[in-house]
Design a protein around this motif. Structure first.
Motif, short mmCIF file in Angstrom:
data_model
loop_
_atom_site.label_atom_id
_atom_site.label_comp_id
_atom_site.label_asym_id
_atom_site.label_seq_id
_atom_site.Cartn_x
_atom_site.Cartn_y
_atom_site.Cartn_z
N GLU A 30 0.83 -1.20 0.00
CA GLU A 30 0.00 0.00 0.00
C GLU A 30 0.86 1.26 0.00
OE1 GLU A 30 -3.98 1.54 2.22
OE2 GLU A 30 -2.45 0.63 3.47
N SER A 31 1.92 1.28 0.79
CA SER A 31 2.81 2.45 0.84
C SER A 31 3.53 2.64 -0.49
CB SER A 31 3.83 2.31 1.97
OG SER A 31 3.17 2.32 3.20
N PHE A 32 3.93 1.56 -1.11
CA PHE A 32 4.58 1.64 -2.42
C PHE A 32 3.62 2.24 -3.44
CE2 PHE A 32 5.72 -0.23 -6.54
CZ PHE A 32 7.01 0.23 -6.66
N ILE A 33 2.38 1.78 -3.42
CA ILE A 33 1.38 2.30 -4.37
C ILE A 33 1.13 3.79 -4.10
CG2 ILE A 33 -1.07 2.19 -4.98
CD1 ILE A 33 -0.82 -0.87 -4.66
N LYS A 34 0.99 4.16 -2.82
CA LYS A 34 0.75 5.56 -2.49
C LYS A 34 1.92 6.45 -2.91
CE LYS A 34 -2.43 5.09 1.40
NZ LYS A 34 -2.60 5.23 2.85
N ALA A 35 3.13 5.94 -2.77
CA ALA A 35 4.31 6.74 -3.11
C ALA A 35 4.46 6.91 -4.62
CB ALA A 35 5.56 6.09 -2.52
N LYS A 36 4.01 5.94 -5.40
CA LYS A 36 4.23 6.00 -6.85
C LYS A 36 3.04 6.53 -7.64
CE LYS A 36 7.69 4.76 -8.37
NZ LYS A 36 8.80 5.69 -8.63
N ASP A 37 1.88 6.65 -7.03
CA ASP A 37 0.68 7.07 -7.76
C ASP A 37 0.56 8.59 -7.74
OD1 ASP A 37 -1.77 7.39 -8.94
OD2 ASP A 37 -2.83 6.00 -7.62
N THR A 38 0.69 9.19 -8.91
CA THR A 38 0.61 10.66 -8.98
C THR A 38 -0.81 11.15 -8.71
OG1 THR A 38 0.31 10.53 -11.39
CG2 THR A 38 2.55 10.87 -10.57
N GLY A 39 -1.81 10.33 -9.01
CA GLY A 39 -3.19 10.71 -8.72
C GLY A 39 -3.43 10.87 -7.24
N LEU A 40 -2.86 9.97 -6.44
CA LEU A 40 -2.99 10.07 -4.99
C LEU A 40 -2.24 11.29 -4.45
CD1 LEU A 40 -2.67 6.32 -3.92
CD2 LEU A 40 -4.72 7.76 -3.89
N PHE A 41 -1.09 11.60 -5.07
CA PHE A 41 -0.35 12.79 -4.68
C PHE A 41 -1.16 14.04 -4.98
CE2 PHE A 41 2.67 16.13 -6.23
CZ PHE A 41 3.08 16.56 -4.98
N GLU A 42 -1.78 14.10 -6.15
CA GLU A 42 -2.58 15.26 -6.52
C GLU A 42 -3.82 15.38 -5.62
OE1 GLU A 42 -3.25 14.82 -10.70
OE2 GLU A 42 -1.13 15.13 -11.16
N ALA A 43 -4.41 14.24 -5.26
CA ALA A 43 -5.54 14.27 -4.33
C ALA A 43 -5.10 14.76 -2.96
CB ALA A 43 -6.17 12.88 -4.22
N TRP A 44 -3.90 14.38 -2.55
CA TRP A 44 -3.33 14.84 -1.27
C TRP A 44 -3.14 16.36 -1.31
CZ3 TRP A 44 1.73 16.75 -0.18
CH2 TRP A 44 2.05 16.81 1.18
N LEU A 45 -2.68 16.87 -2.45
CA LEU A 45 -2.49 18.32 -2.59
C LEU A 45 -3.81 19.08 -2.54
CD1 LEU A 45 0.24 18.71 -5.35
CD2 LEU A 45 0.43 19.28 -2.94
N GLN A 46 -4.89 18.47 -3.00
CA GLN A 46 -6.19 19.13 -3.04
C GLN A 46 -6.87 19.20 -1.68
OE1 GLN A 46 -7.05 20.71 -5.76
NE2 GLN A 46 -5.22 19.88 -6.76
N ASN A 47 -6.32 18.51 -0.69
CA ASN A 47 -6.91 18.49 0.65
C ASN A 47 -6.86 19.90 1.24
OD1 ASN A 47 -7.67 18.07 3.29
ND2 ASN A 47 -6.28 16.35 3.63
N PRO A 48 -8.02 20.49 1.56
CA PRO A 48 -8.01 21.86 2.10
C PRO A 48 -7.45 21.93 3.52
CG PRO A 48 -10.24 20.97 2.08
CD PRO A 48 -9.36 19.96 1.40
N ASN A 49 -7.42 20.82 4.24
CA ASN A 49 -6.90 20.81 5.61
C ASN A 49 -5.38 20.60 5.66
OD1 ASN A 49 -9.51 21.08 6.62
ND2 ASN A 49 -9.82 18.88 6.57
#
Length: 162
Positions: A30-49
Protein backbone atom coordinates in the motif's frame (compact mmCIF):
# COMPACT_ATOMS: atom_id res chain seq x y z
CA UNK A 1 4.99 -15.65 41.04
CA UNK A 2 2.97 -12.61 40.08
CA UNK A 3 3.06 -13.35 36.34
CA UNK A 4 3.42 -17.11 35.78
CA UNK A 5 4.89 -18.12 32.43
CA UNK A 6 3.50 -20.70 30.07
CA UNK A 7 5.06 -22.22 27.00
CA UNK A 8 4.48 -20.56 23.65
CA UNK A 9 3.79 -23.41 21.24
CA UNK A 10 5.40 -23.36 17.81
CA UNK A 11 2.02 -23.40 16.05
CA UNK A 12 0.92 -20.29 17.95
CA UNK A 13 4.27 -18.64 17.28
CA UNK A 14 3.99 -19.35 13.54
CA UNK A 15 0.44 -18.01 13.53
CA UNK A 16 1.55 -14.77 15.21
CA UNK A 17 4.52 -14.34 12.89
CA UNK A 18 2.46 -15.21 9.81
CA UNK A 19 -0.23 -12.66 10.65
CA UNK A 20 2.42 -10.03 11.38
CA UNK A 21 4.15 -10.81 8.06
CA UNK A 22 0.89 -10.34 6.15
CA UNK A 23 0.25 -7.02 7.93
CA UNK A 24 3.77 -5.84 7.07
CA UNK A 25 3.42 -7.00 3.44
CA UNK A 26 0.02 -5.29 3.00
CA UNK A 27 1.33 -2.04 4.45
CA UNK A 28 4.45 -2.26 2.28
CA UNK A 29 2.47 -2.73 -0.93
CA UNK A 30 0.00 0.00 0.00
CA UNK A 31 2.81 2.45 0.84
CA UNK A 32 4.58 1.64 -2.42
CA UNK A 33 1.38 2.30 -4.37
CA UNK A 34 0.75 5.56 -2.49
CA UNK A 35 4.31 6.74 -3.11
CA UNK A 36 4.23 6.00 -6.85
CA UNK A 37 0.68 7.07 -7.76
CA UNK A 38 0.61 10.66 -8.98
CA UNK A 39 -3.19 10.71 -8.72
CA UNK A 40 -2.99 10.07 -4.99
CA UNK A 41 -0.35 12.79 -4.68
CA UNK A 42 -2.58 15.26 -6.52
CA UNK A 43 -5.54 14.27 -4.33
CA UNK A 44 -3.33 14.84 -1.27
CA UNK A 45 -2.49 18.32 -2.59
CA UNK A 46 -6.19 19.13 -3.04
CA UNK A 47 -6.91 18.49 0.65
CA UNK A 48 -8.01 21.86 2.10
CA UNK A 49 -6.90 20.81 5.61
CA UNK A 50 -3.33 20.22 4.44
CA UNK A 51 -1.00 22.46 6.41
CA UNK A 52 1.91 23.02 4.04
CA UNK A 53 3.40 26.07 2.36
CA UNK A 54 1.66 26.17 -1.04
CA UNK A 55 4.41 28.38 -2.50
CA UNK A 56 6.80 25.41 -2.58
CA UNK A 57 7.68 23.67 -5.80
CA UNK A 58 5.98 20.43 -6.80
CA UNK A 59 9.18 18.50 -6.07
CA UNK A 60 9.37 19.95 -2.57
CA UNK A 61 5.72 19.11 -1.89
CA UNK A 62 6.24 15.62 -3.32
CA UNK A 63 9.14 15.19 -0.91
CA UNK A 64 6.84 16.11 1.99
CA UNK A 65 4.22 13.66 0.65
CA UNK A 66 6.80 10.84 0.46
CA UNK A 67 8.03 11.61 3.96
CA UNK A 68 4.49 11.43 5.33
CA UNK A 69 3.82 8.14 3.47
CA UNK A 70 7.02 6.60 4.82
CA UNK A 71 6.37 7.87 8.35
CA UNK A 72 2.91 6.32 8.41
CA UNK A 73 4.37 3.11 6.96
CA UNK A 74 7.01 2.94 9.69
CA UNK A 75 4.46 3.54 12.43
CA UNK A 76 2.22 0.80 11.02
CA UNK A 77 4.92 -1.85 10.77
CA UNK A 78 6.91 -1.26 13.97
CA UNK A 79 4.34 -3.03 16.19
CA UNK A 80 4.09 -6.22 14.08
CA UNK A 81 7.90 -6.36 13.82
CA UNK A 82 8.30 -5.94 17.58
CA UNK A 83 5.57 -8.50 18.31
CA UNK A 84 7.25 -11.03 16.01
CA UNK A 85 10.65 -10.51 17.62
CA UNK A 86 9.22 -10.63 21.14
CA UNK A 87 7.31 -13.82 20.27
CA UNK A 88 10.51 -15.40 18.98
CA UNK A 89 12.37 -14.66 22.20
CA UNK A 90 9.37 -15.89 24.17
CA UNK A 91 9.44 -19.11 22.16
CA UNK A 92 13.12 -19.86 22.68
CA UNK A 93 13.79 -18.29 26.08
CA UNK A 94 11.07 -17.25 28.50
CA UNK A 95 7.58 -18.27 27.48
CA UNK A 96 4.58 -15.98 27.72
CA UNK A 97 2.57 -14.58 30.58
CA UNK A 98 -0.45 -12.36 31.05
CA UNK A 99 1.68 -9.22 31.00
CA UNK A 100 3.03 -10.19 27.55
CA UNK A 101 -0.50 -10.77 26.28
CA UNK A 102 -1.96 -7.61 27.84
CA UNK A 103 0.76 -5.32 26.46
CA UNK A 104 0.51 -6.73 22.94
CA UNK A 105 -3.28 -6.62 22.99
CA UNK A 106 -3.22 -2.92 23.88
CA UNK A 107 -0.59 -2.17 21.23
CA UNK A 108 -2.42 -4.19 18.57
CA UNK A 109 -5.75 -2.50 19.33
CA UNK A 110 -4.06 0.91 19.27
CA UNK A 111 -2.37 0.17 15.96
CA UNK A 112 -5.64 -1.09 14.51
CA UNK A 113 -7.44 2.13 15.47
CA UNK A 114 -4.53 4.22 14.16
CA UNK A 115 -4.71 2.32 10.89
CA UNK A 116 -8.44 2.98 10.55
CA UNK A 117 -7.99 6.75 10.92
CA UNK A 118 -8.23 8.43 7.56
CA UNK A 119 -8.06 5.13 5.69
CA UNK A 120 -9.89 4.16 2.54
CA UNK A 121 -12.04 1.32 3.81
CA UNK A 122 -12.56 -0.22 0.39
CA UNK A 123 -8.83 -0.83 -0.10
CA UNK A 124 -8.03 -4.54 -0.31
CA UNK A 125 -4.81 -3.87 1.60
CA UNK A 126 -6.73 -2.27 4.46
CA UNK A 127 -9.26 -5.12 4.54
CA UNK A 128 -6.60 -7.84 4.64
CA UNK A 129 -4.60 -5.91 7.24
CA UNK A 130 -7.73 -5.43 9.39
CA UNK A 131 -8.53 -9.16 9.19
CA UNK A 132 -4.97 -9.95 10.31
CA UNK A 133 -5.22 -7.47 13.21
CA UNK A 134 -8.43 -9.16 14.34
CA UNK A 135 -6.71 -12.53 13.92
CA UNK A 136 -3.83 -11.34 16.12
CA UNK A 137 -6.29 -10.25 18.78
CA UNK A 138 -7.95 -13.68 18.65
CA UNK A 139 -4.56 -15.41 19.05
CA UNK A 140 -3.71 -13.17 22.00
CA UNK A 141 -7.08 -13.90 23.62
CA UNK A 142 -6.40 -17.62 23.08
CA UNK A 143 -3.01 -17.19 24.80
CA UNK A 144 -4.70 -15.40 27.73
CA UNK A 145 -7.14 -18.30 28.14
CA UNK A 146 -4.32 -20.84 27.81
CA UNK A 147 -2.35 -19.09 30.57
CA UNK A 148 -5.44 -19.19 32.80
CA UNK A 149 -5.90 -22.89 32.03
CA UNK A 150 -2.24 -23.65 32.79
CA UNK A 151 -2.52 -21.71 36.06
CA UNK A 152 -5.59 -23.75 37.09
CA UNK A 153 -3.84 -27.03 36.19
CA UNK A 154 -0.71 -25.98 38.12
CA UNK A 155 -2.78 -24.95 41.16
CA UNK A 156 -4.74 -28.23 41.07
CA UNK A 157 -1.52 -30.25 40.93
CA UNK A 158 -0.10 -28.36 43.92
CA UNK A 159 -3.21 -28.98 46.01
CA UNK A 160 -3.25 -32.68 45.10
CA UNK A 161 0.40 -33.05 46.14
CA UNK A 162 -0.23 -31.42 49.50
Amino acid sequence: TLFPYTTLFRSTFYLIVGLCAVIIMMNSIESFIKAKDTGLFEAWLQNPNLNIDRSQTTNEMYSIYLTSCLSVFLIRIITPIALSLNSYFSLVKTGVNKLFVAIWMVLTIGLFFFTTLGETYFSIFFIISAICHIGLLCVLIYLWKDINKQKIIHTTQKTQQA
